[in-house]
Design an enzyme around this catalytic site. Structure first.
Site, short mmCIF file in Angstrom:
data_model
loop_
_atom_site.label_atom_id
_atom_site.label_comp_id
_atom_site.label_asym_id
_atom_site.label_seq_id
_atom_site.Cartn_x
_atom_site.Cartn_y
_atom_site.Cartn_z
N TYR A 174 -5.15 162.30 40.14
CA TYR A 174 -3.71 162.17 39.95
C TYR A 174 -3.04 163.33 40.67
CZ TYR A 174 0.74 161.86 37.29
OH TYR A 174 2.06 161.77 36.91
N LYS A 183 -3.92 158.23 41.88
CA LYS A 183 -2.51 157.99 41.61
C LYS A 183 -1.75 159.00 42.43
CE LYS A 183 1.03 158.14 37.97
NZ LYS A 183 1.30 158.43 36.54
#
Length: 308
Positions: free
Chosen positions: A136, A165
């Site tokens: 992320y 992400k």
């Protein structure tokens, strides 16, 4: 990992006393799945994981898994700026049955180098293997960027690092990731307002904030883009683009919790150091929610049989 499409970075609803509202969380998960969302991310940034103690964090993950009941994948957030602590918490998460992937953000505050981030994420991947890991990258929250070259190194070094992400807000960086990584590696936009652009350059989906409020519409938007049905995807983006921005008028998840409260879905309670949006912001959110037709939903009925 075969997961693609739109995942919801689900909020963690709280009662007025600040404890987790397990009934509301259970109901939210069911609503998300009934609306067609593709997967759910528990205890991420939008889930206020940074202010949950370890017992609450694990409890929230278990509730989401139990409520989902295998109908959609459930990813669990696991982030810390101390690698030793991260590994201790990841070992706890490994004992939770039903975690389909682990989402972990850049170490915050320390501002590690690319090599430091590489070693940090590699240690996590080795500990949770064979559970898939989704990196992320959110430099706006953590103070550091995870460069595409480092992501490629990580994907080559650990077979269970299989997704990212990407919330840098930089479309060229998303394109570089897509072009540099094997097609089996999943790239997800971390920004609602960049989702269509990211899919246009090859991303496989979105991990969304707005889908907390409009799960059916966000799932349709992302699904349409992934199936080259761009007219529908763009129409939905035009319709709800103001909501994407409104969710960040103040610190996330304050605005999205306010809208959920106005919809009768959950309370707007957040934990310090976050505070609810200012009255002027709340009034703007209510006006926007009304214009978008979100206030038509009735409050959750008492004694809903789907509740936890």
């Amino acid at each position: 990992m075969e997961t693609t499409g739109c995942g919801t970075a689900i909020v963690t609803p709280f009662k007025a006393d600040g404890s987790i509202d397990e009934t509301a969380l259970w109901s939210l998960v069911n609503w998300q799945i009934d609306a067609g969302i593709d997967f759910i991310v528990a205890c991420g940034s939008t889930g206020e994981a940074a202010t949950l103690d370890e017992a609450e964090w694990l409890r929230a993950v278990r509730i989401v898994i139990d409520a989902a009941a295998g109908r959609v994948p459930v990813w669990a957030g696991c982030t810390h700026n101390c690698t030793r602590t991260l590994l201790r918490q990841a070992a706890m998460l490994r004992q939770v049955s039903g975690v389909d992937a682990v989402l972990s953000a850049n170490p915050y505050y320390n501002k590690p180098t690319q090599e430091g981030q590489f070693q940090h994420f590699l240690a996590l991947a080795k500990l949770v293997d064979p559970i898939p890991v989704c990196l992320y990258n959110v430099p706006g929250r953590t103070g550091v960027n995870l460069d595409p070259e480092t992501v490629v190194r990580l994907a080559e070094a650990a077979s269970n690092i299989v997704a990212i992400k990407e919330a840098s807000g930089k479309l060229p960086q998303i394109a570089q990731l897509v072009h540099s990584l094997p097609s089996s590696f999943k790239v997800f936009s971390g920004d609602d307002n960049l989702a269509l652009a990211a899919i246009g350059v090859g991303a496989q989906g979105l991990i969304s904030v707005a889908s907390n409020e409009i799960p059916a519409e966000m799932a349709r938007m992302v699904g349409a883009a992934l199936h080259d049905e761009w007219a529908e995807a763009r129409e939905l983006e035009r319709r709800f683009g103001r909501l994407f921005e409104a969710n960040f008028w103040e610190s996330n998840p304050g605005p999205v919790k306010t809208v959920l409260n106005l919809m009768g879905r959950a309370s707007d309670t957040v934990r310090l150091p976050l505070v609810p949006p200012m009255p002027a912001t709340r009034a703007k959110l209510e006006r926007l929610a009304g214009e978008l037709g979100l206030l038509k939903f009735a409050p959750i009925p008492a004694g809903d049989s789907r509740m936890y």
